[in-house]
Structure formats: structure tokens, C-alpha cells
Design a protein around this motif. Structure first.
Motif, PDB file in Angstrom:
ATOM      1  N   ILE A 129      43.863   2.079   7.647  1.00 22.94           N
ATOM      2  CA  ILE A 129      44.045   3.688   7.633  1.00 22.94           C
ATOM      3  C   ILE A 129      43.619   4.565   8.689  1.00 22.94           C
ATOM      4  O   ILE A 129      43.675   5.553   8.603  1.00 22.94           O
ATOM      5  N   SER A 130      43.280   3.853   9.781  1.00 20.57           N
ATOM      6  CA  SER A 130      42.644   4.487  10.931  1.00 20.57           C
ATOM      7  C   SER A 130      43.600   5.572  11.515  1.00 20.57           C
ATOM      8  O   SER A 130      43.248   6.564  12.259  1.00 20.57           O
ATOM      9  N   ASP A 131      44.932   5.364  11.357  1.00 22.06           N
ATOM     10  CA  ASP A 131      46.051   5.952  11.843  1.00 22.06           C
ATOM     11  C   ASP A 131      46.015   7.359  11.182  1.00 22.06           C
ATOM     12  O   ASP A 131      46.610   8.618  11.392  1.00 22.06           O
ATOM     13  N   GLU A 132      45.635   7.397   9.748  1.00 22.59           N
ATOM     14  CA  GLU A 132      45.812   8.254   8.739  1.00 22.59           C
ATOM     15  C   GLU A 132      44.490   8.930   8.713  1.00 22.59           C
ATOM     16  O   GLU A 132      44.537  10.215   8.080  1.00 22.59           O
ATOM     17  N   TYR A 133      43.354   8.404   8.837  1.00 24.84           N
ATOM     18  CA  TYR A 133      42.230   8.820   8.581  1.00 24.84           C
ATOM     19  C   TYR A 133      41.226   8.863   9.583  1.00 24.84           C
ATOM     20  O   TYR A 133      41.247   7.947  10.369  1.00 24.84           O
ATOM     21  N   THR A 134      40.253   9.847   9.865  1.00 20.13           N
ATOM     22  CA  THR A 134      39.236   9.778  10.742  1.00 20.13           C
ATOM     23  C   THR A 134      38.010   8.960  10.243  1.00 20.13           C
ATOM     24  O   THR A 134      37.545   9.334   9.155  1.00 20.13           O
ATOM     25  N   LEU A 135      37.904   7.807  10.796  1.00 20.39           N
ATOM     26  CA  LEU A 135      36.516   7.221  10.255  1.00 20.39           C
ATOM     27  C   LEU A 135      35.288   7.705  11.066  1.00 20.39           C
ATOM     28  O   LEU A 135      35.009   7.772  12.209  1.00 20.39           O
ATOM     29  N   LEU A 136      34.267   8.040  10.240  1.00 14.94           N
ATOM     30  CA  LEU A 136      33.074   8.787  10.823  1.00 14.94           C
ATOM     31  C   LEU A 136      31.868   7.631  11.117  1.00 14.94           C
ATOM     32  O   LEU A 136      31.226   7.889  11.780  1.00 14.94           O
ATOM     33  N   SER A 137      31.987   6.685  10.408  1.00 15.85           N
ATOM     34  CA  SER A 137      30.972   5.584  10.733  1.00 15.85           C
ATOM     35  C   SER A 137      31.496   4.237  10.286  1.00 15.85           C
ATOM     36  O   SER A 137      32.247   4.257   9.293  1.00 15.85           O
ATOM     37  N   SER A 138      30.902   3.320  10.828  1.00 12.75           N
ATOM     38  CA  SER A 138      31.492   1.910  10.241  1.00 12.75           C
ATOM     39  C   SER A 138      30.132   0.931  10.477  1.00 12.75           C
ATOM     40  O   SER A 138      29.516   0.688  11.735  1.00 12.75           O
ATOM     41  N   VAL A 139      29.617   0.751   9.435  1.00 13.74           N
ATOM     42  CA  VAL A 139      28.460   0.064   9.267  1.00 13.74           C
ATOM     43  C   VAL A 139      28.505  -1.264   8.488  1.00 13.74           C
ATOM     44  O   VAL A 139      28.739  -1.007   7.716  1.00 13.74           O
ATOM     45  N   PRO A 140      27.769  -2.427   8.941  1.00 11.10           N
ATOM     46  CA  PRO A 140      27.970  -3.569   8.039  1.00 11.10           C
ATOM     47  C   PRO A 140      27.344  -3.428   6.719  1.00 11.10           C
ATOM     48  O   PRO A 140      26.341  -2.596   6.943  1.00 11.10           O
ATOM     49  N   HIS A 141      27.628  -3.851   5.770  1.00  9.37           N
ATOM     50  CA  HIS A 141      26.954  -3.643   4.349  1.00  9.37           C
ATOM     51  C   HIS A 141      26.849  -5.012   3.807  1.00  9.37           C
ATOM     52  O   HIS A 141      27.897  -5.900   3.764  1.00  9.37           O
ATOM     53  N   LEU A 142      25.818  -5.591   3.766  1.00  8.12           N
ATOM     54  CA  LEU A 142      25.498  -6.932   3.233  1.00  8.12           C
ATOM     55  C   LEU A 142      25.234  -6.997   1.838  1.00  8.12           C
ATOM     56  O   LEU A 142      24.415  -6.121   1.222  1.00  8.12           O
ATOM     57  N   LYS A 143      25.709  -7.871   1.127  1.00  7.58           N
ATOM     58  CA  LYS A 143      25.507  -8.154  -0.310  1.00  7.58           C
ATOM     59  C   LYS A 143      24.768  -9.570  -0.577  1.00  7.58           C
ATOM     60  O   LYS A 143      24.899 -10.363   0.405  1.00  7.58           O
ATOM     61  N   MET A 144      23.798  -9.292  -1.293  1.00  4.08           N
ATOM     62  CA  MET A 144      22.910 -10.808  -1.638  1.00  4.08           C
ATOM     63  C   MET A 144      23.562 -11.287  -2.910  1.00  4.08           C
ATOM     64  O   MET A 144      23.925 -10.590  -4.105  1.00  4.08           O
ATOM     65  N   GLY A 145      23.431 -12.708  -3.134  1.00  6.57           N
ATOM     66  CA  GLY A 145      23.763 -13.268  -4.238  1.00  6.57           C
ATOM     67  C   GLY A 145      22.574 -14.101  -4.454  1.00  6.57           C
ATOM     68  O   GLY A 145      22.332 -14.926  -3.649  1.00  6.57           O
ATOM     69  N   LEU A 146      22.164 -14.319  -5.772  1.00  6.50           N
ATOM     70  CA  LEU A 146      21.204 -15.278  -6.193  1.00  6.50           C
ATOM     71  C   LEU A 146      21.864 -16.727  -6.627  1.00  6.50           C
ATOM     72  O   LEU A 146      22.865 -16.767  -7.384  1.00  6.50           O
ATOM     73  N   THR A 147      21.688 -17.596  -5.534  1.00  5.31           N
ATOM     74  CA  THR A 147      22.098 -18.824  -5.862  1.00  5.31           C
ATOM     75  C   THR A 147      21.186 -19.944  -6.273  1.00  5.31           C
ATOM     76  O   THR A 147      21.460 -21.035  -6.833  1.00  5.31           O
ATOM     77  N   GLN A 148      19.785 -19.502  -6.410  1.00  2.79           N
ATOM     78  CA  GLN A 148      18.929 -20.442  -6.930  1.00  2.79           C
ATOM     79  C   GLN A 148      18.141 -19.820  -7.846  1.00  2.79           C
ATOM     80  O   GLN A 148      17.050 -19.179  -7.808  1.00  2.79           O
ATOM     81  N   LYS A 149      18.642 -19.816  -9.268  1.00  9.29           N
ATOM     82  CA  LYS A 149      18.139 -19.088 -10.329  1.00  9.29           C
ATOM     83  C   LYS A 149      16.700 -19.399 -10.799  1.00  9.29           C
ATOM     84  O   LYS A 149      16.033 -18.714 -11.253  1.00  9.29           O
ATOM     85  N   GLU A 150      16.203 -20.799 -10.318  1.00 15.65           N
ATOM     86  CA  GLU A 150      14.859 -21.099 -10.573  1.00 15.65           C
ATOM     87  C   GLU A 150      13.810 -20.110  -9.978  1.00 15.65           C
ATOM     88  O   GLU A 150      12.593 -19.982 -10.365  1.00 15.65           O
ATOM     89  N   GLN A 151      14.325 -19.608  -8.914  1.00 13.08           N
ATOM     90  CA  GLN A 151      13.326 -18.590  -8.403  1.00 13.08           C
ATOM     91  C   GLN A 151      12.947 -17.374  -8.961  1.00 13.08           C
ATOM     92  O   GLN A 151      12.509 -16.385  -8.514  1.00 13.08           O
TER      93      GLN A 151
END
Length: 185
Positions: free
Chosen positions: A103-125
Motif C-alpha cells: 500500500i506504500s504507493d497509495e498511502y503515507t505510512l506514518l510509523s512502522s513498529v513491530p507488534h508482538l503477540k503472545m500465546g499461552l502454550t503451557q496451560k498448566e502455568q
């Protein structure tokens, strides 16, 4: 391949659940609380979905969500390119790596920062915690405490106070302050 507007929750969910942690926000938007604010687009061929893009219209500035694993990037790029004429003039973009360039040719990107997601893989915790904290279901009386946390730790957050009414927001309180929160979205 065809680009379609998709309205069938089960088809959408089936595709999204192939990558639960990647698509957790979009899966949340299938809930009736958010559903009426969503437009779903898919790239499909012979009934098989290869990519999905979500346009969420439930806030002042819409959000576009496009997530994929690296091996599916080309499908999601194709879908995004085909949607340029239906995207709002201004929106929050939540994209997997490599998609913003579409979309960069059509839109001005104001910021780009990584967004991390967490997932619970050890439900016993889940039931393990230590220290002098209180874990509780947050209600409307806790909105100011929650906003205090968000303003300090995540000032550009997206939080809709209506979500507290679902009874699905939990917080950890220490010294009567919310120090951690988890919710439906």
C-alpha cells in the motif's frame, strides 16, 4: 483466483484457526460484540481460501488487519492490492511483515513498529502466581485504573470501554492499581 466479500462466520473462522495465535484479534472480531463492525475479504479459488483481510469499522479511525505466515505472503499481497479501491483514506494498518509495501504507493505510512503477540502454550502455568497481587474480573468501576495503566504503558492503545461490559477483562492489581490486563481483544 477470485476476491470475494465474505459473510460466512464459519468459513472465516475455519481459515483463521489454521493460525490461532497469528489471527487471534481477527478471531475475536467474529464475536457478536464486534461482528457488525466488520467487513471480510478473501482470496479464494475453487472454494479454498488463501488469504483474508479484515476491515474493522468500530472506531473513529478504521483498522485493516492482514496477517499471514511467510509462505502465504504472496496471497495476502495479492488480496491487499485488489482492495486498494475499498480501503478508507485513513486507517490503522495491522499487517504481517512485508505487507505494508503493497500500500506504500497509495498511502503515507506514518510509523512502522513491530507488534508482538503472545500465546499461552503451557496451560498448566495459568494458576501459578506469586507475590502480593489480586487477580480479578474488571468492571466499569475499574475503567479509570485501566486507563491509567494504558496511558503509562501503552499510550497509543486501542481500548473501547464497552469491552469491559463483556465480563471478559481480567486484571492483576497491586496496591489497588491495575498492573497487567488481559481481555477479549
Amino acid at each position: 483466483m477470485n476476491v470475494i466479500s465474505l459473510h460466512n462466520k464459519s468459513r472465516i473462522e475455519k481459515f483463521l484457526r489454521t493460525q490461532n495465535y497469528l489471527n487471534i484479534y481477527s478471531i475475536g472480531d467474529l464475536d457478536k460484540f464486534f461482528w457488525n463492525y466488520t467487513n471480510w475479504y478473501a482470496l479464494e479459488e475453487n472454494g479454498k481460501i488463501y488469504a483474508i483481510v479484515l476491515k474493522y469499522l468500530g472506531s473513529a479511525i478504521p483498522s485493516i488487519l492482514a496477517f499471514c505466515v511467510a509462505s502465504e505472503t504472496k496471497y495476502t499481497q495479492t488480496l491487499l492490492k485488489s482492495l486498494l479501491n475499498v480501503l478508507p483514506k485513513k486507517f490503522y494498518a495491522h499487517f504481517s511483515f512485508g505487507l505494508a509495501k503493497v500500500i506504500s504507493d497509495e498511502y503515507t505510512l506514518l510509523s512502522s513498529v513491530p507488534h508482538l503477540k503472545m500465546g499461552l502454550t503451557q496451560k498448566e502455568q495459568l494458576n501459578v502466581h506469586t507475590g502480593d497481587v489480586e487477580i480479578k474480573c474488571l468492571g466499569t468501576n475499574d475503567i479509570n485504573k485501566l486507563n491509567t495503566l494504558y496511558n503509562k504503558a501503552y499510550p497509543h492503545n486501542w481500548f473501547d470501554k464497552r469491552m469491559i461490559q463483556t465480563g471478559q477483562y481480567y486484571g492483576i492489581l497491586k496496591d489497588n492499581m491495575v498492573v497487567s490486563v488481559a481481555g477479549i481483544h
